[in-house]
Every structure is written in C-alpha cells, then in structure tokens.
Enzyme design. Sequence first.
Site, PDB file in Angstrom:
ATOM      1  N   CYS A  45       0.819  -1.123  -0.004  1.00 24.75           N
ATOM      2  CA  CYS A  45       0.118   0.100   0.022  1.00 24.75           C
ATOM      3  C   CYS A  45       0.888   1.143  -0.007  1.00 24.75           C
ATOM      4  O   CYS A  45       1.712   1.411   0.957  1.00 24.75           O
ATOM      5  CB  CYS A  45      -0.850  -0.064   1.284  1.00 24.75           C
ATOM      6  SG  CYS A  45      -1.806   1.491   1.683  1.00 24.75           S
ATOM      7  N   CYS A  48      -0.066   3.879   2.749  1.00 27.37           N
ATOM      8  CA  CYS A  48       0.352   3.534   3.841  1.00 27.37           C
ATOM      9  C   CYS A  48       1.879   3.880   4.484  1.00 27.37           C
ATOM     10  O   CYS A  48       2.131   4.268   5.500  1.00 27.37           O
ATOM     11  CB  CYS A  48       0.022   1.902   3.994  1.00 27.37           C
ATOM     12  SG  CYS A  48      -1.374   1.238   3.827  1.00 27.37           S
TER      13      CYS A  48
END
Length: 308
Positions: A45, A48
């Site tokens: 991700c 993230c």
Amino acid sequence: MLELGQNTAPAGDLIYDVTEANFMADVIEASNEVPVIVDFWATWCGPCKTLIPMLEATVTKAKGAVKLAKIDVDQNQQLAAALAQQGLPLQSVPTVVAFVKRRPIDMFQGAVPQSQLDAFITKAIEAGGGDASGGLDDALAAAEEMLADGAFEDAAQIFAAVIDEDPANASAYAGMARCQITAGELDQAEAVLNGVPVEISTAAPIEAAFAQLELARQAANSGPLDELKAALTADENNHQARFDLAQALHAAGQIEEAVDHLLDLFKRDREWNDGAAKQQLFTIFDALPGNDPVVLNGRRKLSSLIFA
C-alpha cells in the site's frame, strides 16, 4: 531549563505491532487505560507508507497520551474478517481506528493531511479523558511564571522548546517575543512575531504581543512626566501634551492613569489626529489580558463616550 518530554515513554511502549494473538490484550484491554490508535496497513500500500511516519510522529508528540498499534492485514486476515463481522469492515487500507474504553469511537481511510490527523488523535485523547496538549500547557505556565519573575532568558528557552514541539503554538511565539521585549531587544521581538506561521498570525496572543511591542517602542521615546504635566497644566486643551503624557504614564507603569487621560482626550476631541486617542486605547487594551479591570472599565467608559 525544563526539558520537555523528559517523562516520555519509550517508543516501544507507545508504538508497536499487533497480531491476531495479542489484539485483545494490546488493543481492546489496553484502550481501557489509554486510547489506542490502530493502523491497518499492507506492505503493498503506497498511501500506508506516507501515513505511517505521520502517525508515529504524532503519537510520539502526544507523550504517552495515546498509543499506536500497527496491524498488517495480509498477515492477520482472520482478524480483519472478525472485525468485519463486528461491524468494522476494512474496505481499504490504510484504515485507522481509534479505540477508547474497549470501543471504536472514530475512524478514517486513506492518507489524510496532518491537520486532520492531529484533530483525529486529539479527539481520541480527549474522549479518553486525557490532556491533548501533551504537557505543553504546563511548560507554558512555567515559562510565564519565570517571565513574570524577571527570568526572561530561562523563560525564552522554554518557549523555544514548546515551539519545537508545536510549531503552530501562538502562545509560545508571543511569549518568546515578550521575553525579547523585556530584554529591550525590540527588533528581535518584531522578527519573532513577523516569523510566525501564517495560520496563527492573527491569533489573540500574537496580536497582544504586537501591541506590547508597539507600546515598548513608544516608551523608549516618551518624554519626561514632569514637563508633560506642566505643559498640560498650562493648557488643558493641549491635546498633543495630553497624548504624550498618556504614553509617558504607560511607560512608567501607570496604566490606569494613561487610560484616563486618553479617555479625556477622546471626550474633548474624538477626531484629533485621525482618532489617535481611540487607537491608543485599543493598543493598550490589546496588550492586556481581556479580563484585566483596566480593560473592562476602560472599554465600558469608551463605549459610553462613543454612544453618548
């Protein structure tokens, strides 16, 4: 000098990884003691990777008022499924959830700006009954006490430390400027105030410090009290003498007397010198705490004159 954060818990106590095995203990049970922010993330991700450092820095700044638990959803798929059954679906990552007293109270998904993240964590801390200031209010109070006692160099060190912790703390910038004013370093005080972040440039503490700086500059050029009093005695309609006397009285610490002369001048000729008396009154009022009796009485008398 007071060291901010000297009682800060180790990072490992505040920021840690959580798995299915310890979720109940390190998130649910732990949230009984202090709010726990849970970051559901994944190695693949991109957002993230942006959010995690911001979360870690913000939680660290809170100095133990909140904890951060990080959960890799790919490594803990059963936990994600169990949370979905409990009404907490993880539709995307990152998903950040605040747990307080065993319950999720707030959440967001995706990367968010720092201001939104600060508000999210502050809400969690306050919901848990904690102090979202991270002890900075105590540091500011200590600095104000030092400044009042004349220890402006020590006070300046604490104000600087608060600014390092919270670069948008208007009270700390104003305090730093007032330390410079007390030291007679008026140009340095102006530089401090001109350098505040734009989002706090109109905050009340900053405007008060600007007013105090203006009054300090006036004090440096104020005339002798006896001569000004004599000039006013010779001609009570000498508006310039009355105005100059008010400035000199303020410089001598006789603030109420200065206000009285300015009110008298406003009553005699409110338009004199483009309304200088009213403007000077506002400068004095801005420089003082809003609940100061001189401010309360002065504003009441000025309002009576304006609407007479």
